[in-house]
Design a protein around this motif. Structure first.
Motif, PDB file in Angstrom:
ATOM      1  N   GLU A 183      49.060  32.200  39.123  1.00  0.00           N
ATOM      2  CA  GLU A 183      47.757  32.115  39.784  1.00  0.00           C
ATOM      3  C   GLU A 183      47.280  33.475  40.259  1.00  0.00           C
ATOM      4  N   LYS A 233      45.866  35.343  37.236  1.00  0.00           N
ATOM      5  CA  LYS A 233      44.578  34.768  36.847  1.00  0.00           C
ATOM      6  C   LYS A 233      43.476  35.152  37.836  1.00  0.00           C
ATOM      7  N   SER A 234      43.823  35.207  39.126  1.00  0.00           N
ATOM      8  CA  SER A 234      42.827  35.468  40.158  1.00  0.00           C
ATOM      9  C   SER A 234      42.424  36.935  40.235  1.00  0.00           C
TER      10      SER A 234
END
Length: 300
Positions: A85, A88-89
């Motif tokens: 995550e 991706k962020s």
């Protein structure tokens, strides 16, 4: 130049402090990234390092390195989902040059937590970049590092490596026919003993024992790069023993229609790429004739 590089090198290059940084590979400066690396490498405190890497990213301090290092440390402490995550962020804050490394880290993270579909899709994206001439930032080779040594990797080698990873992912889905096709392609581009052993495993699962033995013989003769690796030798012996045992029993049932689940357009792209590398060869590779043969059998 890496975005958000707020850490500055200390003046001079011969002091005791500079020698410390060189020996321990800790960056100069007292910014959050430098402190994060100190926590990671000197204090051996991964949790503290992760907190400081977060601060470095938010402060714009060597964001490329901070995100990659944080994801690696998270993987080490079994915080794999968080690492995925995080990439991706925050990858949008990183430079174009960092995207390939982030993809490679993401592939490893997907592999560790069993996200096979995501792994395959990302590997396909990496291959599409090769088709488009965008891999290695348009250069024919890149400098890689392994065990502290630098070496050059060609586009061909990278293509074969990615295909090898993809073949392994399909093996995790028990789609051995697709995996076999992919490993065959990878071996045509840049053969090695590790992929050969994976190919043998596919042949065994598909009860194609003669083909399995033929490939194993290549490894045993030492004709493939990596054949001398002790781990490869041990695996070869285990596969040989498994193969000889299975020859004496009935072959397993194989569901060919379910196994034949290939993205034809995608593999056509690989074929096109290989034809550009070897223009004198037939445009249609033997492995695709094999796929057509399976399709004709299913149509009957």
């Amino acid at each position: 130049m890496e975005a958000g590089n707020s850490s500055k090198k200390s003046p001079g290059g011969h002091g005791e402090n500079n020698l410390f940084h060189v020996i321990h590979k800790v960056p100069y400066g007292d910014g959050p990234y430098g402190r994060a690396k100190h926590a990671q490498l000197i204090q051996k405190d991964p949790e503290a390092a992760i907190v400081l890497f977060w601060k470095a990213i938010n402060a714009g301090d060597r964001v490329d390195s901070a995100l990659k290092d944080m994801a690696v440390v998270m993987k080490q402490v079994d915080r794999t989902e968080e690492a995925i995550e995080a990439i991706k962020s925050f990858r949008g804050r990183c430079s174009k040059q960092a995207q390939e490394s982030l993809d490679n880290i993401l592939i490893d993270l997907y592999k560790k937590c069993g996200k096979v579909e995501e792994q395959i899709e990302l590997l396909k994206q990496r291959l599409r970049l090769i088709y488009q001439g965008e891999v290695f930032n348009g250069k024919p080779t890149k400098t890689a590092r392994s065990h502290g040594k630098k070496f050059q990797v060609s586009v061909k080698q990278e293509t074969s490596r990615i295909l090898g990873n993809m073949g392994w992912a399909y093996m995790q889905k028990s789609n051995y026919l697709a995996a076999e096709v992919i490993f065959q392609k990878a071996q045509m581009i840049d053969p090695d003993a590790n992929k050969a052993c994976n190919l043998v495993q596919c042949f065994i699962k598909l009860a194609r024992y003669d083909q399995a033995r033929s490939v194993l013989n290549d490894v045993l003769r030492g004709t493939l790069p990596g054949s001398e690796d002790p781990k490869i030798k041990k695996r070869t012996e285990e596969l040989l023993q498994e193969l000889e045992t299975l020859r004496s029993v009935l072959p397993p049932m194989i569901n060919i229609p379910e196994a034949l689940n290939l993205d034809e357009d995608f593999f056509a792209g690989i074929e096109k790429l290989m034809s550009e590398w070897s223009p004198m060869k037939s445009k249609r590779l033997p492995i695709f004739e094999e796929i057509s043969s399976f399709r004709d059998q299913l149509a009957c």
